[in-house]
Design an enzyme around this catalytic site. Sequence first.
Site, PDB file in Angstrom:
ATOM      1  N   GLY A   1       0.852  -1.045  -0.343  1.00 36.87           N
ATOM      2  CA  GLY A   1       0.068   0.237   0.404  1.00 36.87           C
ATOM      3  C   GLY A   1       1.346   1.330  -0.060  1.00 36.87           C
TER       4      GLY A   1
ATOM      5  CB  SER B   1       3.971  -3.540  -3.290  1.00 36.18           C
ATOM      6  OG  SER B   1       4.566  -2.287  -3.702  1.00 36.18           O
TER       7      SER B   1
ATOM      8  CG  ASP C   1       6.064  -3.916 -10.721  1.00 31.65           C
ATOM      9  OD1 ASP C   1       6.110  -2.633 -10.361  1.00 31.65           O
ATOM     10  OD2 ASP C   1       6.221  -3.550  -9.641  1.00 31.65           O
TER      11      ASP C   1
ATOM     12  CG  HIS D   1       3.580  -2.768  -8.531  1.00 31.88           C
ATOM     13  ND1 HIS D   1       4.785  -2.771  -7.794  1.00 31.88           N
ATOM     14  CD2 HIS D   1       2.473  -2.374  -7.201  1.00 31.88           C
ATOM     15  CE1 HIS D   1       4.917  -3.115  -6.417  1.00 31.88           C
ATOM     16  NE2 HIS D   1       3.706  -2.664  -6.089  1.00 31.88           N
TER      17      HIS D   1
END
Length: 332
Positions: free
Chosen positions: A84, A161, A272, A302
């Site tokens: 996030g 991520s 990505d 991604h």
Amino acid sequence: MFVSSQVDPFNHLKIILNSDGTITRLRQDPHTHPAPDPTLPIPVLTQDATINQSNRTFARIFLPRSALHNSSTNLPLIVYFHGGGFILFSAASDFFHDACVSLANDTNSIVVSVDYRLAPEHRLPAAYDDAVEALHWIKSRPHDWLTNHADYSNCYLMGSSAGANIAYHAALRVAAGTNSDGINYLEPLKIRGLILSQPFFGGTERVPSEVRLAEDPVLAPHVCDVLWKLSLPVGVDREHEYCNPRGGDGAVVLERVRELAWRVVVSGSYEDPLVDHQIRLARLMEEKGVAVVTSFNPTGSHGAEVRHPLHQKRLHHLLKHFIASSSSSLLP
């Protein structure tokens, strides 16, 4: 020079920057409630536990139902950090919850998903602090599910991520505090490896994949610019070690990771924009002698390893074998 875009990154992220440096999050972020009742017809039970009440951090624990019927063998433990961009989402966000259910079920592991403090209200290294505190919590105030069913000697730090960035930096802190005999302050918790899914790293200069995918609809480079600006400590640039793994002392600590024989998975997708940063991270670890398994798919944006079932299953299949091979080294 950074490539410009006509897409407003704040609108893309659905956030408003407030005058006091905080943000208002406008996006709809459905949450899933935990389901701890063993009578429910579900393959994975879930339950929340408070880590730090003052910081409002908690862990969501995912227990495969099979563990309740097998008291002779404890399961590997995966400590997971959600993505996030350091500023969005939660361990309770529906798609991260669902991904952890699948992870626990597909790898037959107990997953502890950590809900950490978000930037810019809590800039880095707050998330790293919360990650290490979560490991201390697992060690010192264990939940019954962990005490009864987790193999503390077979632990993996995993993230997606920005969560992979957090897992990486938490691992460096643990490695730096581990002595020459492999004993650390987290005993009996023993880390065996890192699982870095589409890790979120960067630098001041655009890499070729960022140039090639400058207008990526999911995570364009100019959107990353905003995420880093909101999450890095005030006054530092993207050569800082939190963003660029070759900065600071991180590369030196990787030698300790090698000595500890931790194995690492770095996975991603060539669609990505961050893929070249991810490949560079894997190469850095290999340069330091760390055993690295890489898996880069030709397709997939991604976040595909969290949101897209095919990419998710492919990753979990890899992790099942990675954990099994790492666990075999524990056998007498």
